[in-house]
Design an enzyme around this catalytic site. Structure first.
Site, short mmCIF file in Angstrom:
data_model
loop_
_atom_site.label_atom_id
_atom_site.label_comp_id
_atom_site.label_asym_id
_atom_site.label_seq_id
_atom_site.Cartn_x
_atom_site.Cartn_y
_atom_site.Cartn_z
N LYS A 87 0.81 -1.22 0.00
CA LYS A 87 0.00 0.00 0.00
C LYS A 87 0.85 1.27 0.00
O LYS A 87 0.45 2.29 -0.58
CB LYS A 87 -0.97 0.00 1.19
CG LYS A 87 -0.31 -0.02 2.54
CD LYS A 87 -1.27 -0.39 3.66
CE LYS A 87 -1.59 -1.86 3.68
NZ LYS A 87 -0.49 -2.73 4.12
N ASP A 95 -1.05 3.51 8.27
CA ASP A 95 -1.54 2.45 7.39
C ASP A 95 -2.89 2.84 6.78
O ASP A 95 -3.10 2.74 5.57
CB ASP A 95 -1.67 1.14 8.18
CG ASP A 95 -2.32 0.02 7.39
OD1 ASP A 95 -1.63 -0.62 6.59
OD2 ASP A 95 -3.53 -0.20 7.57
N LYS A 139 -4.18 3.83 2.74
CA LYS A 139 -5.33 3.17 2.10
C LYS A 139 -6.36 4.18 1.62
O LYS A 139 -6.89 4.05 0.51
CB LYS A 139 -5.96 2.18 3.08
CG LYS A 139 -5.05 0.98 3.36
CD LYS A 139 -5.60 0.10 4.48
CE LYS A 139 -4.70 -1.11 4.72
NZ LYS A 139 -5.13 -1.92 5.88
#
Length: 323
Positions: free
Chosen positions: A14, A111, A115
């Site tokens: 990602k 994280d 995304k």
């Protein structure tokens, strides 16, 4: 070009997609190859492929999601077992959900930021940089906040969000939010992910499933491999976004929300005069919580300064997500 430049690429990385996605998509098209990354968002839950295939006729104007299984697991533990952040993190690390050395990517929201940068880029059609997305994690959440949320018929969730904005000023963010139990996202627990999108034709659609684990991730990667073999570069007729200049500073959310404030060093009786209309949620142990009826992020920054002038501190400020 040599054959090495024509190889299909399927990845779950990602950070790479969020940082260099526009460039990599252009390179794939240039070399007649596929660059696929379903597993980069939502683990095994299909989100990216439905966005650029099934929802291709829709204009996506907003996204709300729980996209980090680790923090969702921790918040679920804190709620169900009256557990503090440190203890919940330790259990997540023991189970392999969080990194032992540095869990910051999960608990500090990085994280989830990567995304939502990917989803926002796909929704708006140009590259959205993670560095421009305001991001906060869940380190400041306490058991008192969890209990306060329950009193307010809500749950606390780490929400990654995107708004198109009526004035053309898109905004995105990652932050803990109060989520009413009437909202579908409030019932998403443990390591499960859920993403709610609004399309101009379909209306609301929800993607739900396991966001972490070897087999769910492998499921998404294998699906990408099959798509790459079947479709090749044709997949980029719909899976793409354009490069964009990186803007200065952070994307600004100008919308108005109810806000939950937990403060120390200031009596609850003073909060209505400082924070505006609202009501006290609790007071005790040297702190108080207040739910303000309506404010912008800029308003809350001003309230924080006022409370500091009075000798207090805003220990936590959270928006309440719309139902």
């Amino acid at each position: 070009a040599s054959d090495v430049y024509k190889r299909q690429v399927c990845t779950s990385n990602k950070e790479m997609v969020a940082t260099y996605g526009a460039e990599l998509l252009a390179l794939a098209k240039e070399h007649s190859a596929a660059f696929l990354f379903e597993a980069s968002v939502g683990g095994g839950t299909p989100i990216i492929t439905p966005m650029h295939q099934c929802l291709v006729a829709n204009h996506i104007s907003s996204i709300r999601g729980i996209v980090n299984g680790t923090t969702n697991f921790m918040l679920t533990k804190m709620k169900r077992e009256n557990m503090g952040f440190d203890e919940a993190l330790k259990i997540a690390q023991q189970l392999g959900y969080a990194e032992t050395k540095d869990p910051g990517d999960d608990v500090d929201g990085r994280d989830a930021c990567r995304k939502i940068a990917i989803l926002a880029s796909l929704a708006c059609g140009h590259h959205v940089y993670p560095d421009n997305i305001p991001t906060r994690g869940i380190r400041d959440i306490t058991v008192a906040d969890i209990k306060a949320a329950e009193k307010l018929d809500s749950a606390i969730k780490l929400i990654a969000w995107y708004n198109e904005g009526g004035d053309g000023q898109m905004a995105a963010g990652v932050e803990p939010m109060l989520v009413s139990n009437a909202n579908q996202l409030a019932g998403v627990d443990d390591v499960f992910n859920a993403v709610l999108m609004k399309g101009d034709m379909l209306g609301d659609v929800v993607f739900y499933g396991k966001g972490a684990g070897k087999l769910p991730t492998a499921s998404a990667v294998v699906a990408d491999v099959i798509d790459a073999l079947k479709e090749g570069v044709k997949v980029h007729d719909s899976l793409f976004w354009k490069p964009a200049e990186k803007p200065e500073g952070l994307l600004e959310d100008r919308n108005t929300y109810p806000w939950y404030l937990r403060v120390t060093g200031v009596a609850a009786a003073l909060l209505p005069s400082v924070a505006g209309a609202g009501h006290v949620v609790f007071e005790g142990n040297g702190e108080a919580a207040y739910l303000g009826d309506a404010a912008t992020s800029a308003d809350i920054a001003a309230v924080t300064e006022k409370i500091e002038v009075l000798g207090g501190k805003v220990a936590l400020a959270m928006k309440k997500l719309e139902d």
